[in-house]
Design a protein around this motif. Structure first.
Motif, short mmCIF file in Angstrom:
data_model
loop_
_atom_site.label_atom_id
_atom_site.label_comp_id
_atom_site.label_asym_id
_atom_site.label_seq_id
_atom_site.Cartn_x
_atom_site.Cartn_y
_atom_site.Cartn_z
N GLU A 13 0.82 -1.20 0.00
CA GLU A 13 0.00 0.00 0.00
C GLU A 13 0.86 1.25 0.00
OE1 GLU A 13 -0.30 -2.51 2.10
OE2 GLU A 13 -2.28 -3.35 1.76
N ARG A 14 0.52 2.17 -0.89
CA ARG A 14 1.30 3.40 -1.03
C ARG A 14 1.28 4.25 0.25
NH1 ARG A 14 2.18 7.53 -5.70
NH2 ARG A 14 2.88 9.26 -4.44
N PHE A 15 0.15 4.31 0.94
CA PHE A 15 0.07 5.15 2.14
C PHE A 15 1.02 4.65 3.22
CE2 PHE A 15 -3.43 2.12 2.37
CZ PHE A 15 -3.37 1.63 3.67
N TYR A 16 1.23 3.34 3.32
CA TYR A 16 2.22 2.82 4.27
C TYR A 16 3.63 3.19 3.80
CZ TYR A 16 -1.22 -0.26 6.60
OH TYR A 16 -2.28 -0.77 7.31
N ARG A 17 3.89 3.03 2.52
CA ARG A 17 5.23 3.38 1.99
C ARG A 17 5.54 4.85 2.21
NH1 ARG A 17 3.59 0.25 -2.52
NH2 ARG A 17 3.46 2.13 -3.78
N ASP A 18 4.55 5.71 2.01
CA ASP A 18 4.75 7.15 2.24
C ASP A 18 5.06 7.45 3.71
OD1 ASP A 18 4.25 7.58 -0.45
OD2 ASP A 18 2.21 8.35 -0.15
N ALA A 19 4.33 6.81 4.61
CA ALA A 19 4.58 7.03 6.04
C ALA A 19 5.96 6.52 6.44
CB ALA A 19 3.49 6.35 6.87
N ALA A 21 8.58 6.26 4.49
CA ALA A 21 9.56 7.19 3.93
C ALA A 21 9.67 8.46 4.77
CB ALA A 21 9.19 7.53 2.48
N GLU A 22 8.55 8.96 5.26
CA GLU A 22 8.57 10.16 6.09
C GLU A 22 9.34 9.92 7.39
OE1 GLU A 22 8.14 13.91 7.59
OE2 GLU A 22 7.76 13.25 5.54
N LYS A 25 13.06 9.60 6.76
CA LYS A 25 13.66 10.92 6.57
C LYS A 25 13.88 11.61 7.91
CE LYS A 25 11.39 14.66 5.20
NZ LYS A 25 10.53 15.54 4.43
#
Length: 159
Positions: A13-19, A21-22, A25
């Motif tokens: 899921e993209r939303f997990y990948r985005d979180a 990555a955040e 960082k």
């Protein structure tokens, strides 16, 4: 300090990948973060205990190959020790003071960890008695590691 998050399976899921990555960082200010994924095994519905144990063994062999000998290993287990955020930050800080330069957090697959991985663990940690998707646990773990570094450095994020 080097932090490795060793997990079974990929994040779809993209939303997990985005979180993820955040938080990766954000954590780059405090530690060297590495996320390792090992392949998961397909678990059929109504699998027998023998089949589930075979699956845990296969996944466990992959996990153990990725753990460095000098790493302090923390497995995420439903029956592990529960810590609050301050206690968790104190644990991370004390490991650094003790000269541990590498912590590996292990998140198993959907049916858990084999006994060999649990035996290699230096600390079994539980975030709740509830069951969470292991993809979500990666985000929760990274957030708590980030929160720990904020606490260690005297910032107010954790309030």
């Amino acid at each position: 300090m080097k932090i490795t998050v060793l997990t079974v399976g990929k994040i779809k899921e993209r939303f997990y990948r985005d979180a993820i990555a955040e938080y990766a960082k954000r954590l780059s200010k405090y530690c060297k973060l590495e996320i390792l994924e090992v392949a998961d095994e397909k678990t059929p519905d109504a699998a027998s205990e023998t089949l589930e144990e075979n699956i845990r063994q296969k996944e466990g062999e992959r996990i153990l190959k990725c753990i460095r000998e000098d790493s302090y290993v923390i497995t995420l287990e439903i029956n592990g020790k529960m810590l609050d955020s301050v206690e968790f930050s104190q644990k991370i800080e004390s490991l650094g003071i003790q000269g541990k330069s590498h912590i590996t957090f292990v998140i198993g697959g959907s049916i858990g960890l084999c006994k060999e991985v649990r035996k290699r663990s230096d600390l079994a940690l539980s975030f709740s008695k509830m069951t969470f998707p292991h993809q979500l646990m990666r985000v929760v773990l990274l957030e708590q590691i980030y929160r720990s570094y904020r606490i260690i450095n005297g910032h107010s994020y954790h309030k």
